[in-house]
Scaffold this motif. Sequence first.
Motif, PDB file in Angstrom:
ATOM      1  N   ALA A 146      10.268 -32.862   4.874  1.00  0.00           N
ATOM      2  CA  ALA A 146      11.364 -33.570   5.536  1.00  0.00           C
ATOM      3  C   ALA A 146      12.349 -34.148   4.524  1.00  0.00           C
ATOM      4  O   ALA A 146      13.541 -34.306   4.819  1.00  0.00           O
ATOM      5  N   ALA A 147      11.866 -34.425   3.319  1.00  0.00           N
ATOM      6  CA  ALA A 147      12.699 -35.042   2.290  1.00  0.00           C
ATOM      7  C   ALA A 147      13.498 -34.017   1.484  1.00  0.00           C
ATOM      8  O   ALA A 147      14.404 -34.386   0.737  1.00  0.00           O
ATOM      9  N   ALA A 148      13.161 -32.746   1.618  1.00  0.00           N
ATOM     10  CA  ALA A 148      13.847 -31.717   0.821  1.00  0.00           C
ATOM     11  C   ALA A 148      13.926 -30.418   1.620  1.00  0.00           C
ATOM     12  O   ALA A 148      13.387 -30.310   2.717  1.00  0.00           O
ATOM     13  N   LEU A 164      14.601 -21.477   7.670  1.00  0.00           N
ATOM     14  CA  LEU A 164      15.184 -22.543   6.845  1.00  0.00           C
ATOM     15  C   LEU A 164      15.618 -23.670   7.778  1.00  0.00           C
ATOM     16  O   LEU A 164      16.797 -23.781   8.136  1.00  0.00           O
ATOM     17  N   PRO A 165      14.682 -24.517   8.198  1.00  0.00           N
ATOM     18  CA  PRO A 165      14.989 -25.552   9.195  1.00  0.00           C
ATOM     19  C   PRO A 165      16.092 -26.521   8.784  1.00  0.00           C
ATOM     20  O   PRO A 165      16.857 -26.985   9.636  1.00  0.00           O
ATOM     21  N   GLN A 166      16.173 -26.836   7.484  1.00  0.00           N
ATOM     22  CA  GLN A 166      17.182 -27.803   7.046  1.00  0.00           C
ATOM     23  C   GLN A 166      18.595 -27.282   7.264  1.00  0.00           C
ATOM     24  O   GLN A 166      19.498 -28.045   7.611  1.00  0.00           O
ATOM     25  N   THR A 167      18.799 -25.975   7.059  1.00  0.00           N
ATOM     26  CA  THR A 167      20.133 -25.382   7.227  1.00  0.00           C
ATOM     27  C   THR A 167      20.285 -24.653   8.565  1.00  0.00           C
ATOM     28  O   THR A 167      21.319 -24.043   8.826  1.00  0.00           O
ATOM     29  N   SER A 189      20.868 -12.351   8.964  1.00  0.00           N
ATOM     30  CA  SER A 189      20.727 -13.801   8.885  1.00  0.00           C
ATOM     31  C   SER A 189      21.424 -14.399  10.095  1.00  0.00           C
ATOM     32  O   SER A 189      22.603 -14.120  10.346  1.00  0.00           O
ATOM     33  N   MET A 190      20.697 -15.204  10.864  1.00  0.00           N
ATOM     34  CA  MET A 190      21.247 -15.767  12.092  1.00  0.00           C
ATOM     35  C   MET A 190      21.146 -17.294  12.089  1.00  0.00           C
ATOM     36  O   MET A 190      20.146 -17.860  11.620  1.00  0.00           O
ATOM     37  N   ASN A 191      22.179 -17.925  12.623  1.00  0.00           N
ATOM     38  CA  ASN A 191      22.157 -19.381  12.759  1.00  0.00           C
ATOM     39  C   ASN A 191      21.396 -19.774  14.018  1.00  0.00           C
ATOM     40  O   ASN A 191      21.547 -19.153  15.067  1.00  0.00           O
ATOM     41  N   PRO A 197      17.052 -29.948  15.865  1.00  0.00           N
ATOM     42  CA  PRO A 197      16.974 -31.274  15.245  1.00  0.00           C
ATOM     43  C   PRO A 197      16.690 -31.233  13.737  1.00  0.00           C
ATOM     44  O   PRO A 197      16.025 -30.333  13.245  1.00  0.00           O
ATOM     45  N   LYS A 198      17.238 -32.209  13.051  1.00  0.00           N
ATOM     46  CA  LYS A 198      16.960 -32.353  11.628  1.00  0.00           C
ATOM     47  C   LYS A 198      15.463 -32.593  11.444  1.00  0.00           C
ATOM     48  O   LYS A 198      14.861 -33.404  12.157  1.00  0.00           O
ATOM     49  N   PRO A 199      14.836 -31.851  10.505  1.00  0.00           N
ATOM     50  CA  PRO A 199      13.382 -32.009  10.316  1.00  0.00           C
ATOM     51  C   PRO A 199      12.992 -33.449   9.966  1.00  0.00           C
ATOM     52  O   PRO A 199      13.606 -34.096   9.121  1.00  0.00           O
ATOM     53  N   VAL A 200      11.964 -33.909  10.670  1.00  0.00           N
ATOM     54  CA  VAL A 200      11.408 -35.243  10.453  1.00  0.00           C
ATOM     55  C   VAL A 200       9.905 -35.087  10.266  1.00  0.00           C
ATOM     56  O   VAL A 200       9.272 -34.257  10.933  1.00  0.00           O
ATOM     57  N   ALA A 201       9.331 -35.890   9.376  1.00  0.00           N
ATOM     58  CA  ALA A 201       7.888 -35.825   9.139  1.00  0.00           C
ATOM     59  C   ALA A 201       7.147 -35.989  10.460  1.00  0.00           C
ATOM     60  O   ALA A 201       7.418 -36.909  11.222  1.00  0.00           O
ATOM     61  N   GLY A 202       6.241 -35.069  10.732  1.00  0.00           N
ATOM     62  CA  GLY A 202       5.462 -35.118  11.962  1.00  0.00           C
ATOM     63  C   GLY A 202       5.957 -34.171  13.032  1.00  0.00           C
ATOM     64  O   GLY A 202       5.211 -33.854  13.975  1.00  0.00           O
ATOM     65  N   HIS A 203       7.197 -33.703  12.926  1.00  0.00           N
ATOM     66  CA  HIS A 203       7.700 -32.735  13.909  1.00  0.00           C
ATOM     67  C   HIS A 203       6.774 -31.525  13.978  1.00  0.00           C
ATOM     68  O   HIS A 203       6.278 -31.041  12.957  1.00  0.00           O
ATOM     69  N   TYR A 204       6.573 -31.034  15.198  1.00  0.00           N
ATOM     70  CA  TYR A 204       5.662 -29.902  15.407  1.00  0.00           C
ATOM     71  C   TYR A 204       6.454 -28.747  16.008  1.00  0.00           C
ATOM     72  O   TYR A 204       7.089 -28.895  17.055  1.00  0.00           O
TER      73      TYR A 204
END
Length: 246
Positions: A146-148, A164-167, A189-191, A197-204
């Motif tokens: 989640a931090a990177a 690539l969840p962050q992008t 490559s598809m968006n 949602p922006k990745p957060v620690a614990g997201h499943y």
Amino acid sequence: MKLKKIFSLVILFMLAVSFFIPTTKTEASSAVIDQNLKITSVKRNSDGSIKVNYTVKKKAIDGLSIGYEWPSQYRLSSSYNYYKGINKNKGEHSLTLPKPKLNLIGRQLVEIKLNGRYTEKKNYTYVFNRPSTVKYKTHKVTKAEAAASFTISDVVPGIALTYLPQTKVIKAAGGAYASWNTYSGYKSSMNMSKSFPKPVAGHYYKIKEYYSANAKFNVYTEVYTSYESYKKGVKPIFKGTTSFNF
């Protein structure tokens, strides 16, 4: 000056002549095929074979067949294409084209072909050859992820995937995977949805990967706030499908 006038007159004469010369059509004719038969329906069976229903309009001439060709990007020998002779009697008929010799993911172009004194070909439709596999994958986002920036990798028949969840991007690269092949050089490559949602620690993440008859590979993703909320049956905070065209 006289030379210039003569040259101009010659050019004008050539343009006038070329204007009245009829042009030859380069598109393929299917007049003889159209006089003899037409395909009425095509269906891909669950075992990979193809059922074709067709109508013979009159006692058909010799040399007519129905079959399929593979896309040119596969660069396959013509021996991997398949054609079957028709029933020449007037009326409604059907035939079955067998399952392909190779496990190739791609469009089979179903068509009518005439060989003999005349050579013609008429395309009807495509059938998307694909595995019936449906694969599921899950992932729990860690604090470090989640931090990177982080990636999730997976392999399905014919494709290697990179999430690539962050992008909010999913990449697909074709190849020989899980006993199936896509053509060499397939990359896409598809968006994902902007609402992913922006990745957060614990997201499943619960991910479903599958091919569909409309020549697409699909990635359906659900995002839950936690694994616990997923187990309790709480609705996901996101759900959406990203599709790749073939």
